[in-house]
Each structure stands twice: as C-alpha cells, then as structure tokens.
Design a protein around this motif. Structure first.
Motif, PDB file in Angstrom:
ATOM      1  N   GLN A  99       0.876  -1.180   0.000  1.00 41.43           N
ATOM      2  CA  GLN A  99       0.000   0.000   0.000  1.00 41.43           C
ATOM      3  C   GLN A  99       0.905   1.219   0.000  1.00 41.43           C
ATOM      4  O   GLN A  99       1.890   1.250   0.734  1.00 41.43           O
ATOM      5  N   THR A 102       3.805   7.056   2.180  1.00 47.60           N
ATOM      6  CA  THR A 102       4.157   8.476   2.139  1.00 47.60           C
ATOM      7  C   THR A 102       4.430   8.937   3.563  1.00 47.60           C
ATOM      8  O   THR A 102       4.098   8.241   4.529  1.00 47.60           O
ATOM      9  N   LEU A 104       2.950  11.456   5.005  1.00 50.61           N
ATOM     10  CA  LEU A 104       1.700  11.862   5.652  1.00 50.61           C
ATOM     11  C   LEU A 104       0.819  10.671   6.024  1.00 50.61           C
ATOM     12  O   LEU A 104       0.114  10.706   7.032  1.00 50.61           O
ATOM     13  N   ASN A 105       0.853   9.634   5.187  1.00 52.11           N
ATOM     14  CA  ASN A 105       0.027   8.442   5.433  1.00 52.11           C
ATOM     15  C   ASN A 105       0.908   7.204   5.421  1.00 52.11           C
ATOM     16  O   ASN A 105       1.471   6.853   4.384  1.00 52.11           O
ATOM     17  N   ALA A 106       0.971   6.574   6.565  1.00 52.06           N
ATOM     18  CA  ALA A 106       1.766   5.336   6.628  1.00 52.06           C
ATOM     19  C   ALA A 106       1.132   4.307   5.714  1.00 52.06           C
ATOM     20  O   ALA A 106      -0.085   4.125   5.700  1.00 52.06           O
ATOM     21  N   GLY A 107       1.974   3.664   4.928  1.00 52.48           N
ATOM     22  CA  GLY A 107       1.497   2.620   4.035  1.00 52.48           C
ATOM     23  C   GLY A 107       1.757   1.261   4.639  1.00 52.48           C
ATOM     24  O   GLY A 107       1.975   1.121   5.854  1.00 52.48           O
ATOM     25  N   ARG A 108       1.752   0.243   3.787  1.00 46.42           N
ATOM     26  CA  ARG A 108       1.977  -1.122   4.247  1.00 46.42           C
ATOM     27  C   ARG A 108       3.047  -1.776   3.370  1.00 46.42           C
ATOM     28  O   ARG A 108       3.139  -1.511   2.177  1.00 46.42           O
ATOM     29  N   SER A 117       3.168  -1.747   8.947  1.00 47.29           N
ATOM     30  CA  SER A 117       2.960  -0.358   8.545  1.00 47.29           C
ATOM     31  C   SER A 117       4.343   0.242   8.296  1.00 47.29           C
ATOM     32  O   SER A 117       5.322  -0.164   8.922  1.00 47.29           O
ATOM     33  N   VAL A 119       6.691   3.922   6.956  1.00 48.90           N
ATOM     34  CA  VAL A 119       6.843   5.319   6.552  1.00 48.90           C
ATOM     35  C   VAL A 119       8.199   5.441   5.863  1.00 48.90           C
ATOM     36  O   VAL A 119       9.120   4.679   6.161  1.00 48.90           O
ATOM     37  N   THR A 126       7.537   9.308  -2.187  1.00 50.29           N
ATOM     38  CA  THR A 126       6.332   8.477  -2.207  1.00 50.29           C
ATOM     39  C   THR A 126       6.732   7.142  -2.834  1.00 50.29           C
ATOM     40  O   THR A 126       7.296   7.111  -3.924  1.00 50.29           O
ATOM     41  N   THR A 142       6.105   0.282  13.364  1.00 47.30           N
ATOM     42  CA  THR A 142       6.219   0.896  12.045  1.00 47.30           C
ATOM     43  C   THR A 142       7.646   0.784  11.536  1.00 47.30           C
ATOM     44  O   THR A 142       8.593   1.105  12.246  1.00 47.30           O
TER      45      THR A 142
END
Length: 153
Positions: A99, A102, A104-108, A117, A119, A126, A142
């Motif tokens: 996923q 970024t 701003l939004n932790a992905g997977r 998760s 970052v 990105t 994370t």
C-alpha cells in the motif's frame, strides 16, 4: 639458588600454575599460552635437557601457541550466533510495498512474511505498491523504509 638447580621441573610447574591462575583474571588467552610454554619447559627438564635449551623450548612453544592456537580459539570464544532479537533482526532486510507509503500516510509493506505499517525515511518520497524497499529502522510497530530502486531506472 641450589634449590632451583635441583628442582627445575617443579619451578617450571610453578610458573605454569601461576600463569594459569593469572589467566583466570585476564581471560585474554595470552597467559595460558605462556603457561603451555612453561609446561614444555617442565617436560624438557624432566628429560634432563640443559636449562638454556629448556628456556628456548618453552619460548618457542609459547610463541607457537600464541601465533597458531590463540587466534582461532579467541575467534571461537568471542564470536557467537547472531543475537539480533525481535524486530531488531528486521533492520536491513528487504520488503515489498503493498500500500502506498508516504510521510503523511503510513502505508503497508510485506516484510518477512508479515504485513507491517511503513513510513519513508525521506519525507519527500512516495513509494508505490510493488516497489522493493529496505528497512532502515523499526519504530514501535512501524518500519522506516527506503526505496531500493529509483523510478525510471
């Protein structure tokens, strides 16, 4: 001085014993190698070899032990299994983004068969799904990752 002349092998044994006991305090495997040399001197004394030759034999045996035996023994004693435990062993491993990641939004990411998760290390990056990443650090649950390949290459 006559006592030492009459009891040379006992003197060598005493020197070996003292060096062996001192080795217990230092644990650097140098004194025990010197004690081995003293034991060679003791055997030479028991065989009736002249004192000068006993000293030479003891010195050669000690130096040989220091040069040949000590390095491999020390390596075995001080080297051990990998002691990275828990999530610390994941640092440096590679995973795949599942996923978008970024700042701003932790992905997977999929890492070691698990979904984590993540970052990015560089907040301006990105990372898109399917891109390989390397784990730089673990913060709680994370993963802090960095993309392995650059886009367009």
């Amino acid at each position: 001085m006559d006592w030492f002349g009459d009891h040379v092998w006992q003197t060598w044994l005493g020197v070996a014993f003292v060096l062996g006991v001192l080795e217990l305090f230092s644990l650097d495997l140098i004194l025990i190698m010197l004690a081995m040399g003293a034991l060679v001197g003791m055997v030479a004394a028991l065989l009736g070899v002249p004192v000068v030759l006993q000293v030479i034999l003891a010195a050669v045996a000690a130096l040989a032990a220091l040069a040949l035996a000590r390095p491999s023994i020390a390596r075995r004693m001080h080297g051990g299994p990998e002691l990275a435990l828990g999530h610390g062993k994941l640092v440096g491993q590679r995973g795949v983004v599942t996923q978008q990641v970024t700042a701003l939004n932790a992905g997977r990411i999929k890492l070691a068969g698990e979904i984590w998760s993540a970052v990015p290390l560089d907040e301006t990056v990105t990372i898109e799904p399917g891109e390989p990443v390397e784990v730089i650090e673990i913060r709680g649950a994370t993963a802090v990752v960095y993309p392995i390949s650059t886009p367009g290459v």
